[in-house]
Design a protein around this motif. Sequence first.
Motif, PDB file in Angstrom:
ATOM      1  N   SER A   1      17.415  -6.941 -20.901  1.00  0.00           N
ATOM      2  CA  SER A   1      18.029  -8.245 -20.627  1.00  0.00           C
ATOM      3  C   SER A   1      18.249  -8.440 -19.134  1.00  0.00           C
ATOM      4  CB  SER A   1      19.370  -8.373 -21.352  1.00  0.00           C
ATOM      5  OG  SER A   1      19.185  -8.273 -22.740  1.00  0.00           O
TER       6      SER A   1
ATOM      7  N   ASP B   1      14.509 -13.066 -25.571  1.00  0.00           N
ATOM      8  CA  ASP B   1      15.293 -11.830 -25.612  1.00  0.00           C
ATOM      9  C   ASP B   1      15.703 -11.514 -27.053  1.00  0.00           C
ATOM     10  OD1 ASP B   1      16.749  -9.609 -25.020  1.00  0.00           O
ATOM     11  OD2 ASP B   1      17.912 -10.522 -23.394  1.00  0.00           O
ATOM     12  N   GLU B   2      15.021 -10.585 -27.636  1.00  0.00           N
ATOM     13  CA  GLU B   2      15.288 -10.112 -29.002  1.00  0.00           C
ATOM     14  C   GLU B   2      15.418 -11.245 -30.022  1.00  0.00           C
ATOM     15  OE1 GLU B   2      17.500  -6.706 -29.562  1.00  0.00           O
ATOM     16  OE2 GLU B   2      17.618  -6.132 -27.459  1.00  0.00           O
TER      17      GLU B   2
ATOM     18  N   GLU C   1      19.519 -13.591 -25.390  1.00  0.00           N
ATOM     19  CA  GLU C   1      19.847 -12.696 -26.487  1.00  0.00           C
ATOM     20  C   GLU C   1      21.039 -13.267 -27.273  1.00  0.00           C
ATOM     21  OE1 GLU C   1      20.460  -8.752 -25.035  1.00  0.00           O
ATOM     22  OE2 GLU C   1      21.344  -8.050 -26.904  1.00  0.00           O
TER      23      GLU C   1
END
Lengths: 260, 297
Positions: free
Chosen positions: A42, A163-164, A89
């Motif tokens: 991140s 992000d994820e 995220e």
Amino acid sequence: MLALKNVEVVYSDVILVLRGISLEVPDGKIVALLGANGAGKSTTLRAISGLLDVHRGDLTKGQITLDEHRIDHLPPAKVVKLGIGQALEGRRILAELTVEENLRLGAHTARKTLDVNLARVYELFPQLKERPRFTAGYLSGGQQQMLAIGRALMSSPRFLLLDEPSLGLAPLLVQQIRDIIVEINRQGTGVLLVEQNATMALSIAHHGYIMETGKIVMDKPARELLDDEDVREFYLGLSSEGSKSFAEVKHYRRKKRWLS
Amino acid sequence: MTQFLQALVNGVSLASIYALIALGFVIIYKSMQVLNFAQPALLLLGGYWVLYFATVWGWAFPLAIVVGALFAAATGVIVERTTLRPMVGKPVFAVAILTIGLNTVISVIALDLMGVEIRQMGDPWGFGFVEFGGLNIAHRQIAAIVAVAVLVGLLLAFFKYSRLGLAMRATAFDQEVALTQGVSVSTVFALSWAIAAVLAMFGGVFLGSGVGFERSAAVTALKALPVVVVGGLDSIAGAIVGALLVAVSETLAATYQPEYAPFLGKGFSQLVPYVVMLLVLLFKPYGLFGTKEIERV
Ligand SMILES: Nc1ncnc2c1ncn2[C@@H]1O[C@H](COP(=O)(O)OP(=O)(O)OP(=O)(O)O)[C@@H](O)[C@H]1O
Ligand SMILES: [Mg+2]
């Protein structure tokens, strides 16, 4: 091409988190960035999108370039205008606002193409199209992730940082998100995909980077990473001898879900 | 009954002025988590611009309002750029103290410009009033209530439909997300100060209409701070409901307390906003509409 060269990031003046990261995201490709919790994935995205400031972080060495022009130290709004969109995220939906207001916010820098992009996002995510005035906070987890990705697309980015996106989603939804990323990429957007779900990421990426405690430890075409014995053992949980690391990987996922 | 209704009318018109000040406070708090204690000074200076254009230069009142609003907005932006911007990320408490200092500085400037005597606002309402079922309703009271209703409507429409309004709401909700979507948070900060300063200016205009404008306007403005606590620091609806609750309690007390509870002393109604605030805090520590987590400093 989006490129990082020897990027070093320090938080609060003392915590060295990125120790010389170099990576490249060519136009129109999907690049996977993998690594365990706390590896610095991140942080890498924050360095690109100009969000380090918010976290008391500093880029202390190296450079980030978009088509050979430096973009490190630009304010986030400039980075968005240059064509780099990001879905943070944990989805970070504006829960009190409606679906459409979330999307309109994504078009903040691209007013003129609002209608075109809205149509495009609604085509990618029919589930959002059905409920434009729905309060975003009441969407299911999967729909919220779609909204987060859709919002990032509203500025017509050349590069999309994710992000994820599979975090905390059921396998079927992970499949859906995966297919959508492929489709977005097919329409011409380069994707930097940060994931803990390495199987998913590598199955669609052209190239993959593996990070450990602030360093890139491996960097290969995704196909080769999928076949690599170490990667299989530590990141895919497909060790040939037993499943100790598999348990660990699962443990990670469970922990993440609590945190998200 | 007439007496009661009269107190109610007076309460609602006072509430409109409190609401203007409280709204500015809430808007600044929502967008940058700054407790802005300089609102009373912004009211003084804003009111001064309008009376200056209307009486010294003799401009038509609507023009004086428009230009006054521009000056007020510029004041807000300048204050934010020079004083608040360097304090981003500093403790909430320290920044709040800074705004108290700002309040003093701006007040001194405004009072210096105004002089000591009561100044006429140059407003068209004067002391005119209408009689209605035994009630006396001043023109300026009607003007204040109507103007605030319109301003609040415009403000809500701005937040709901405009691109910048949406950016402000997003910034209030999640600053990092707003940044990732290309919002310039510094523009949002400046804009929130501009809006707050213009609202305070209108507060000054209606406080000064008819009766004239002087330093005591700042004392009235200070009573809008309990309003914010009553309504909740981060709630626009709370600012309006809080203003009504506080102002109506105050005018009711002014009407009935001398008769029924003379032992509380003269001028008790001036304390009522703080009494209401204490009562609300006993049961609702974050105000009637406040968000819990936001206020945990
Ligand atoms: N604002 C901050 N101040 C200090 N340290 C931080 C800050 N943000 C992150 N870190 C630390 O930097 C390291 C990398 O964090 P980062 O969030 O980039 O990791 P990540 O790879 O994204 O992990 P995850 O998979 O958990 O999201 C971690 O050790 C984390 O504790
Ligand atoms: Mg992370």
